[in-house]
Motif scaffolding. Structure first.
Motif, PDB file in Angstrom:
ATOM      1  N   LEU A 117       0.843  -1.203   0.000  1.00  0.00           N
ATOM      2  CA  LEU A 117       0.000   0.000   0.000  1.00  0.00           C
ATOM      3  C   LEU A 117       0.874   1.248   0.000  1.00  0.00           C
ATOM      4  O   LEU A 117       0.596   2.223  -0.708  1.00  0.00           O
ATOM      5  CB  LEU A 117      -0.930  -0.006   1.211  1.00  0.00           C
ATOM      6  CG  LEU A 117      -2.135  -0.935   1.045  1.00  0.00           C
ATOM      7  CD1 LEU A 117      -2.866  -1.122   2.361  1.00  0.00           C
ATOM      8  CD2 LEU A 117      -3.084  -0.371  -0.015  1.00  0.00           C
ATOM      9  N   ALA A 118       1.949   1.196   0.800  1.00  0.00           N
ATOM     10  CA  ALA A 118       2.877   2.336   0.841  1.00  0.00           C
ATOM     11  C   ALA A 118       3.468   2.558  -0.549  1.00  0.00           C
ATOM     12  O   ALA A 118       3.527   3.698  -1.049  1.00  0.00           O
ATOM     13  CB  ALA A 118       3.985   2.068   1.857  1.00  0.00           C
ATOM     14  N   ALA A 119       3.892   1.451  -1.194  1.00  0.00           N
ATOM     15  CA  ALA A 119       4.508   1.567  -2.518  1.00  0.00           C
ATOM     16  C   ALA A 119       3.524   2.158  -3.526  1.00  0.00           C
ATOM     17  O   ALA A 119       3.873   3.028  -4.325  1.00  0.00           O
ATOM     18  CB  ALA A 119       4.987   0.190  -2.983  1.00  0.00           C
ATOM     19  N   LEU A 120       2.277   1.696  -3.440  1.00  0.00           N
ATOM     20  CA  LEU A 120       1.250   2.180  -4.359  1.00  0.00           C
ATOM     21  C   LEU A 120       1.017   3.683  -4.161  1.00  0.00           C
ATOM     22  O   LEU A 120       0.980   4.463  -5.126  1.00  0.00           O
ATOM     23  CB  LEU A 120      -0.043   1.393  -4.092  1.00  0.00           C
ATOM     24  CG  LEU A 120      -1.012   1.169  -5.233  1.00  0.00           C
ATOM     25  CD1 LEU A 120      -0.319   0.556  -6.426  1.00  0.00           C
ATOM     26  CD2 LEU A 120      -2.150   0.251  -4.759  1.00  0.00           C
ATOM     27  N   ALA A 121       0.872   4.083  -2.886  1.00  0.00           N
ATOM     28  CA  ALA A 121       0.593   5.488  -2.579  1.00  0.00           C
ATOM     29  C   ALA A 121       1.754   6.380  -3.027  1.00  0.00           C
ATOM     30  O   ALA A 121       1.555   7.423  -3.673  1.00  0.00           O
ATOM     31  CB  ALA A 121       0.354   5.645  -1.082  1.00  0.00           C
ATOM     32  N   ILE A 122       2.975   5.950  -2.716  1.00  0.00           N
ATOM     33  CA  ILE A 122       4.154   6.752  -3.097  1.00  0.00           C
ATOM     34  C   ILE A 122       4.236   6.836  -4.624  1.00  0.00           C
ATOM     35  O   ILE A 122       4.503   7.900  -5.193  1.00  0.00           O
ATOM     36  CB  ILE A 122       5.448   6.127  -2.505  1.00  0.00           C
ATOM     37  CG1 ILE A 122       5.419   6.243  -0.982  1.00  0.00           C
ATOM     38  CG2 ILE A 122       6.689   6.812  -3.061  1.00  0.00           C
ATOM     39  CD1 ILE A 122       6.487   5.420  -0.281  1.00  0.00           C
ATOM     40  N   GLY A 123       3.968   5.709  -5.278  1.00  0.00           N
ATOM     41  CA  GLY A 123       4.014   5.671  -6.742  1.00  0.00           C
ATOM     42  C   GLY A 123       3.038   6.649  -7.364  1.00  0.00           C
ATOM     43  O   GLY A 123       3.391   7.395  -8.299  1.00  0.00           O
ATOM     44  N   VAL A 124       1.810   6.671  -6.849  1.00  0.00           N
ATOM     45  CA  VAL A 124       0.794   7.580  -7.395  1.00  0.00           C
ATOM     46  C   VAL A 124       1.230   9.032  -7.176  1.00  0.00           C
ATOM     47  O   VAL A 124       1.089   9.892  -8.067  1.00  0.00           O
ATOM     48  CB  VAL A 124      -0.583   7.294  -6.754  1.00  0.00           C
ATOM     49  CG1 VAL A 124      -1.591   8.377  -7.142  1.00  0.00           C
ATOM     50  CG2 VAL A 124      -1.087   5.929  -7.179  1.00  0.00           C
ATOM     51  N   MET A 125       1.806   9.315  -6.005  1.00  0.00           N
ATOM     52  CA  MET A 125       2.245  10.690  -5.720  1.00  0.00           C
ATOM     53  C   MET A 125       3.391  11.106  -6.644  1.00  0.00           C
ATOM     54  O   MET A 125       3.396  12.214  -7.171  1.00  0.00           O
ATOM     55  CB  MET A 125       2.657  10.811  -4.251  1.00  0.00           C
ATOM     56  CG  MET A 125       1.447  10.905  -3.336  1.00  0.00           C
ATOM     57  SD  MET A 125       1.844  11.555  -1.722  1.00  0.00           S
ATOM     58  CE  MET A 125       2.453  10.108  -0.920  1.00  0.00           C
ATOM     59  N   ILE A 126       4.345  10.183  -6.840  1.00  0.00           N
ATOM     60  CA  ILE A 126       5.467  10.518  -7.743  1.00  0.00           C
ATOM     61  C   ILE A 126       4.943  10.770  -9.152  1.00  0.00           C
ATOM     62  O   ILE A 126       5.314  11.749  -9.810  1.00  0.00           O
ATOM     63  CB  ILE A 126       6.505   9.365  -7.768  1.00  0.00           C
ATOM     64  CG1 ILE A 126       7.194   9.240  -6.416  1.00  0.00           C
ATOM     65  CG2 ILE A 126       7.558   9.603  -8.859  1.00  0.00           C
ATOM     66  CD1 ILE A 126       8.124   8.049  -6.304  1.00  0.00           C
TER      67      ILE A 126
END
Lengths: 237, 293
Positions: B104-113
């Protein structure tokens, strides 16, 4: 050819289960490891199998025959997946892994060995059946067939009869006697003293140490006397 | 009927998508079968999601270059996979909970980047893939994944199978001590490669679909592991081709169409497959065999 235990201490760095285990078990012996729950039967078997390192001391399996050098171990709860997509024959053939390695092909002798093993445990007629359809007793017999195919000199069994019916138990005992007749050594942790009576030798573990004796000697209760460790030399008889 | 298939011959983008999809189905089949047998379907899914931050960052920096995006995806996917297990143990989290936190962290960070680029990056493409816009690099990657996976799994098949079905036996059977760890490393390396290769076609959210879904369906068609791998490859190829056609004729999003077709195959297999499906369990093997004869 024998198993030599020299001042062996077993357990974990923070929790010693037993110390000062000394003794020799000659080849072609069938030894029942007895003792109360928590006495260290399973820990000792795990240590002998090499799965767990001794806290101190040593255990040496000294086999004269090259092919008998390796040790086979059947835990009380094997990690075999209950839904493993294998046939009974394929499970038994898994015992060839150590010898065949990555690419070795089973030769005719290997196939005959699997045939004999399945025949010995009485599963030859259902060798094509999937493992997940077997009863508890049949599965244990199939695992004994795999042990036979492994062709090891020292066979360690942890509570081999705990989940099997009378008929399967009789079959498994036959197999153990056959192994001993072939010159193998069998050590089995057994909590049920009635089952243990089928073994010529008992090795009793208690918090005071370990003692080796013949199973037709005095009743068990008279032997639990305070002693740190007693070495025993056992001969098959 | 034949007319339905003509898009594969008439349009180059359909031919490329079909070739890429077939290669990914072939690569995914053995990996999926082993993942399902190891009860790790959801871990595979988590790794698939974890490729997003690296892919997004690399796409942002390289202006959407396929090769760099692939390398970025591989980097974060591998990092999450390698750290999620040990970190969960260190934090005393159950392993599946640890994987949930990480992906979930990876997904959220990915969307923000991805959103930092101010619209330069196509977030939809990163999340859902673009199987119809697969370029030469992505196609080559898919074919490489298929070839390398076939070779790699053949090399470690025996220890990997025993490690999957009875890990304790592999450790204590007197065979080579390195066999288990090596087989696992090869397997997870191939899984990372195939997941990253699938990412271009199906996106971060569904990249593992082409690996896992055919393998789940294959259990209803075959009893042996080689049989399951063959079934998974056939079902995967069928699902990809059907999905591409559905997408073409109905103008549906292609990744979603492929995954929907694969899910349809899983449902059909679990209902009617010859091995342990609802139908065979309801009527019993004997009566079914009797009818067949």
């Amino acid at each position: 050819m024998s198993l030599i235990l020299n001042d062996l201490a077993i357990g974990y760095p923070n929790h010693l289960v037993m110390t000062g285990i000394c003794g020799t078990i000659q080849s072609s012996s069938a030894v029942a490891l007895i003792g109360q729950n928590g006495a260290g039967k399973s820990t000792l078997l795990r240590t002998l199998s090499g799965e767990q390192t001794p806290v101190s001391g040593s255990c040496v399996w000294d086999a004269s025959l090259k092919r008998h050098r390796s040790i086979a171990w059947l835990p009380q709860h094997p990690s075999l997946r209950p839904d493993a997509p294998l046939t009974v024959r394929e499970l038994a053939a898994m015992g060839l892994w150590a010898r065949l390695g990555l690419f070795g092909k089973p030769c005719r002798h290997d196939q005959e060995r699997i045939d004999q093993a399945l025949d010995m445990v009485g599963l030859a007629d259902i060798e094509k059946q999937q493992v997940d359809t077997l009863s508890g007793g049949q599965l244990q017999r199939a695992l004994f067939a795999r042990l036979t195919v492994q062709d090891c000199g020292l066979i360690l069994l942890d509570e081999p009869f705990s989940a099997v019916d009378g008929a399967s138990q009789a079959k498994l005992l036959e197999v153990i006697h056959h192994w001993v007749g072939e010159g193998r050594t069998v050590i089995a942790a057994i909590h049920d003293l009635e089952c243990a009576r089928h073994f010529p030798l008992w090795w009793e573990l208690s918090k005071f140490g370990a003692i080796m004796r013949r199973s037709d000697e005095k009743p068990l209760s008279s032997l639990t006397q305070p002693m740190r460790a007693v070495s025993g030399v056992a001969h098959s008889s | 009927m034949i007319g339905l298939l003509t898009p594969f011959f008439d349009y180059e983008f359909m031919t490329r998508a079909a070739l890429g999809g077939v290669a990914l189905a072939v690569a995914g089949a053995p990996l999926g079968v082993f993942l399902v047998m190891r009860r790790m379907s959801l871990v595979g899914d988590a790794v698939g999601h974890a490729v997003l931050p690296g892919a997004a960052a690399a796409a942002l920096l390289s202006g959407g270059n396929t090769l760099w995006t692939t390398l970025g995806a591989a980097l974060t996917g591998t990092m999450v996979f390698m750290t999620a297990g040990p970190a969960s143990r260190a934090l005393r989290l159950p392993e599946d909970a640890g994987f949930a936190v990480f992906y979930l962290a990876a997904l959220a960070i990915g969307v923000m980047i991805a959103s930092m680029g101010g619209g330069v990056i196509d977030l939809d493409k990163l999340l859902f893939g673009a199987a119809l816009a697969i370029d030469n690099t992505a196609l080559a990657l898919a074919c490489t994944a298929a070839l390398v996976t076939a070779i790699g799994i053949t090399l470690v098949y025996r220890p990997l199978l025993i490690d999957t079905l009875d890990p304790q036996f592999l450790r204590a059977s007197g065979g080579a001590k390195w066999a288990g760890p090596v087989a696992q490393s090869v397997f997870f390396g191939l899984l990372a490669l195939t997941t990253v290769a699938s990412f271009h076609a199906l996106g971060a959210l569904m990249s593992i679909g082409l690996t896992i879904l055919p393998a789940i369906a294959a259990r209803f068609w075959a009893k042996s592991v080689p049989g399951m791998i063959l079934s998974a490859a056939s079902l995967g190829i069928g699902g990809v081709l059907a999905g591409l056609l559905v997408s073409f004729h109905l103008a549906a999003p292609v990744g979603a169409a492929i995954v929907s077709c694969l899910v349809g195959l899983v449902l059909a297999s679990s209902l009617m497959g010859p091995n342990q499906s609802l139908l065979t369990r309801s009527f019993g093997k004997t009566s079914l065999a009797h009818r067949a004869s």
